[in-house]
Design a protein around this motif. Structure first.
Motif, PDB file in Angstrom:
ATOM      1  N   LEU A   1       0.756  -1.174   0.034  1.00 14.16           N
ATOM      2  CA  LEU A   1       0.162  -0.032   0.118  1.00 14.16           C
ATOM      3  C   LEU A   1       0.870   1.173  -0.036  1.00 14.16           C
ATOM      4  O   LEU A   1       0.694   2.443  -0.760  1.00 14.16           O
ATOM      5  N   ALA A   2       2.042   1.236   0.795  1.00  9.51           N
ATOM      6  CA  ALA A   2       2.778   2.416   0.805  1.00  9.51           C
ATOM      7  C   ALA A   2       3.402   2.654  -0.558  1.00  9.51           C
ATOM      8  O   ALA A   2       3.896   3.625  -1.206  1.00  9.51           O
ATOM      9  N   GLY A   3       3.939   1.392  -1.280  1.00 11.54           N
ATOM     10  CA  GLY A   3       4.489   1.426  -2.508  1.00 11.54           C
ATOM     11  C   GLY A   3       3.661   2.012  -3.452  1.00 11.54           C
ATOM     12  O   GLY A   3       4.109   2.993  -4.453  1.00 11.54           O
ATOM     13  N   PHE A   4       2.105   1.943  -3.505  1.00 10.39           N
ATOM     14  CA  PHE A   4       1.413   2.290  -4.387  1.00 10.39           C
ATOM     15  C   PHE A   4       1.251   3.786  -4.187  1.00 10.39           C
ATOM     16  O   PHE A   4       1.022   4.574  -5.054  1.00 10.39           O
ATOM     17  N   THR A   5       1.243   4.178  -2.816  1.00 10.59           N
ATOM     18  CA  THR A   5       1.318   5.665  -2.664  1.00 10.59           C
ATOM     19  C   THR A   5       2.516   6.373  -3.073  1.00 10.59           C
ATOM     20  O   THR A   5       2.184   7.373  -3.620  1.00 10.59           O
ATOM     21  N   TRP A   6       3.552   5.747  -2.841  1.00 10.87           N
ATOM     22  CA  TRP A   6       4.700   6.371  -3.669  1.00 10.87           C
ATOM     23  C   TRP A   6       4.651   6.614  -4.997  1.00 10.87           C
ATOM     24  O   TRP A   6       5.416   7.262  -5.651  1.00 10.87           O
ATOM     25  N   SER A   7       3.842   5.581  -5.676  1.00  9.54           N
ATOM     26  CA  SER A   7       3.616   5.603  -7.031  1.00  9.54           C
ATOM     27  C   SER A   7       3.183   6.972  -7.648  1.00  9.54           C
ATOM     28  O   SER A   7       3.544   7.337  -8.782  1.00  9.54           O
ATOM     29  N   PHE A   8       2.397   7.421  -6.700  1.00 10.84           N
ATOM     30  CA  PHE A   8       1.657   8.757  -7.009  1.00 10.84           C
ATOM     31  C   PHE A   8       2.588   9.995  -7.292  1.00 10.84           C
ATOM     32  O   PHE A   8       2.222  10.965  -7.632  1.00 10.84           O
ATOM     33  N   LEU A   9       3.901   9.917  -7.004  1.00  9.96           N
ATOM     34  CA  LEU A   9       4.888  10.762  -7.401  1.00  9.96           C
ATOM     35  C   LEU A   9       4.912  10.929  -8.890  1.00  9.96           C
ATOM     36  O   LEU A   9       5.185  12.003  -9.452  1.00  9.96           O
ATOM     37  N   ALA A  10       4.522   9.915  -9.731  1.00  5.46           N
ATOM     38  CA  ALA A  10       4.285   9.986 -11.117  1.00  5.46           C
ATOM     39  C   ALA A  10       3.421  11.164 -11.415  1.00  5.46           C
ATOM     40  O   ALA A  10       3.162  11.892 -12.311  1.00  5.46           O
TER      41      ALA A  10
ATOM     42  N   PHE B   1       7.192  -3.087  -1.346  1.00  7.72           N
ATOM     43  CA  PHE B   1       7.205  -1.494  -1.259  1.00  7.72           C
ATOM     44  C   PHE B   1       7.762  -0.775  -2.732  1.00  7.72           C
ATOM     45  O   PHE B   1       7.248   0.004  -3.213  1.00  7.72           O
ATOM     46  N   ILE B   2       8.896  -1.458  -3.214  1.00  8.04           N
ATOM     47  CA  ILE B   2       9.610  -0.891  -4.258  1.00  8.04           C
ATOM     48  C   ILE B   2       9.128  -1.216  -5.605  1.00  8.04           C
ATOM     49  O   ILE B   2       9.250  -0.176  -6.454  1.00  8.04           O
ATOM     50  N   THR B   3       8.239  -2.335  -5.895  1.00 11.65           N
ATOM     51  CA  THR B   3       8.124  -2.470  -7.108  1.00 11.65           C
ATOM     52  C   THR B   3       7.121  -1.582  -7.709  1.00 11.65           C
ATOM     53  O   THR B   3       7.218  -0.938  -9.036  1.00 11.65           O
ATOM     54  N   PRO B   4       5.953  -1.209  -7.394  1.00  6.10           N
ATOM     55  CA  PRO B   4       5.133  -0.341  -7.975  1.00  6.10           C
ATOM     56  C   PRO B   4       5.495   1.179  -8.205  1.00  6.10           C
ATOM     57  O   PRO B   4       5.640   1.396  -9.420  1.00  6.10           O
ATOM     58  N   PRO B   5       6.281   1.784  -7.414  1.00  9.79           N
ATOM     59  CA  PRO B   5       6.687   3.269  -7.599  1.00  9.79           C
ATOM     60  C   PRO B   5       8.056   2.824  -8.980  1.00  9.79           C
ATOM     61  O   PRO B   5       7.977   3.981  -9.726  1.00  9.79           O
ATOM     62  N   LEU B   6       8.785   1.997  -8.692  1.00  6.20           N
ATOM     63  CA  LEU B   6       9.809   1.900  -9.747  1.00  6.20           C
ATOM     64  C   LEU B   6       9.425   1.589 -11.146  1.00  6.20           C
ATOM     65  O   LEU B   6       9.842   2.036 -12.166  1.00  6.20           O
ATOM     66  N   LEU B   7       8.471   0.677 -11.063  1.00  4.48           N
ATOM     67  CA  LEU B   7       7.957   0.303 -12.537  1.00  4.48           C
ATOM     68  C   LEU B   7       7.133   1.372 -13.171  1.00  4.48           C
ATOM     69  O   LEU B   7       7.271   1.701 -14.162  1.00  4.48           O
ATOM     70  N   ILE B   8       6.469   2.131 -12.216  1.00  7.09           N
ATOM     71  CA  ILE B   8       5.552   3.249 -12.787  1.00  7.09           C
ATOM     72  C   ILE B   8       6.725   4.280 -13.374  1.00  7.09           C
ATOM     73  O   ILE B   8       6.344   4.787 -14.349  1.00  7.09           O
ATOM     74  N   ALA B   9       7.631   4.544 -12.505  1.00  3.47           N
ATOM     75  CA  ALA B   9       8.794   5.527 -12.981  1.00  3.47           C
ATOM     76  C   ALA B   9       9.272   5.073 -14.112  1.00  3.47           C
ATOM     77  O   ALA B   9       9.320   5.997 -15.301  1.00  3.47           O
ATOM     78  N   ALA B  10       9.691   3.908 -14.381  1.00  7.37           N
ATOM     79  CA  ALA B  10      10.303   3.491 -15.516  1.00  7.37           C
ATOM     80  C   ALA B  10       9.521   3.584 -16.827  1.00  7.37           C
ATOM     81  O   ALA B  10       9.591   3.950 -17.965  1.00  7.37           O
ATOM     82  N   ALA B  11       8.045   2.987 -16.668  1.00  4.14           N
ATOM     83  CA  ALA B  11       6.866   3.344 -17.723  1.00  4.14           C
ATOM     84  C   ALA B  11       6.836   4.838 -17.911  1.00  4.14           C
ATOM     85  O   ALA B  11       6.808   5.007 -19.216  1.00  4.14           O
ATOM     86  N   CYS B  12       6.729   5.792 -17.173  1.00  2.00           N
ATOM     87  CA  CYS B  12       6.738   7.107 -17.373  1.00  2.00           C
ATOM     88  C   CYS B  12       7.821   7.679 -18.371  1.00  2.00           C
ATOM     89  O   CYS B  12       7.563   8.477 -19.129  1.00  2.00           O
ATOM     90  N   LEU B  13       9.034   7.045 -17.777  1.00  2.00           N
ATOM     91  CA  LEU B  13      10.169   7.626 -18.558  1.00  2.00           C
ATOM     92  C   LEU B  13      10.209   7.077 -20.134  1.00  2.00           C
ATOM     93  O   LEU B  13      10.656   7.836 -20.892  1.00  2.00           O
TER      94      LEU B  13
END
Length: 195
Positions: A97-106, A145-157
């Protein structure tokens, strides 16, 4: 209470104790890092969205700390493997849940296109590395924790289309792969120490 293999019991108990101890170090760091993002968002004129994100991140942090504190006060949990597994799973769920929340940095950076995006990526990299460091005995929580935000960051890039963004996306994926591998290596080392 069901009796289990003593070695497995010791390993699970050690994982829970290490995870709990790591939270009391990593949560203050998370508060500071999320506060830095809130500050950057406020300075860029997006303070309301930053405040909402900050509030959610730290509500989840509070739930994680509350779970750890409850664990410390609850007698007999360490002797009941079913309850230890349940606690570990709850730590994993809250980490996801925290990882998904950090995904919102995108979202806060419009897909990592704002001028503040590089700072957000650096903070995301730091908190991801910290999650692996402080949750090393229970790989599932760190990986959740790390998977959602890092995958979303890579997809955005990747969607930005410029060669340097492809390289950066590859670097983010390589970084995640290294962190996942490190999580499993650290977990294996903690299992070996328990044996």
């Amino acid at each position: 209470m069901e009796k289990e293999d003593p070695l497995e019991a010791r390993i699970l108990q050690d994982q829970l104790a290490d995870l709990r101890a790591g939270l009391f170090v990593s949560m203050p760091i998370s508060i500071v890092l999320s506060g830095l993002i809130l500050t950057v968002q406020a300075l860029s004129g997006n303070g309301l969205a930053g405040a909402a994100w900050f509030s959610v991140v730290n509500a989840i942090n509070a739930a994680r700390v509350a779970l750890a504190r409850h664990q410390l006060k609850e007698p007999g949990v360490q002797d009941d493997l079913t309850r230890v597994w349940l606690r570990l799973r709850w730590f994993g769920r809250l980490a996801l849940l925290a990882g998904f929340t950090w995904s919102f940095l995108a979202v806060l950076t419009a897909g990592y296109t704002t001028s503040q995006a590089s700072l957000h990526l650096i903070i995301l990299a730091g908190i991801s590395a910290g999650a692996v460091t402080y949750g090393s005995s229970y790989a599932a929580a760190a990986i959740c924790f790390i998977t959602p935000p890092l995958l979303i960051a890579a997809a955005c890039l990747l969607t930005k289309g410029a060669p340097e963004n492809y390289i950066l996306a590859f670097a983010v994926l390589l970084f995640e792969g290294g962190l996942v591998r490190s999580s499993f290596v650290d977990k294996r080392a903690s299992v070996t120490r328990a044996a």
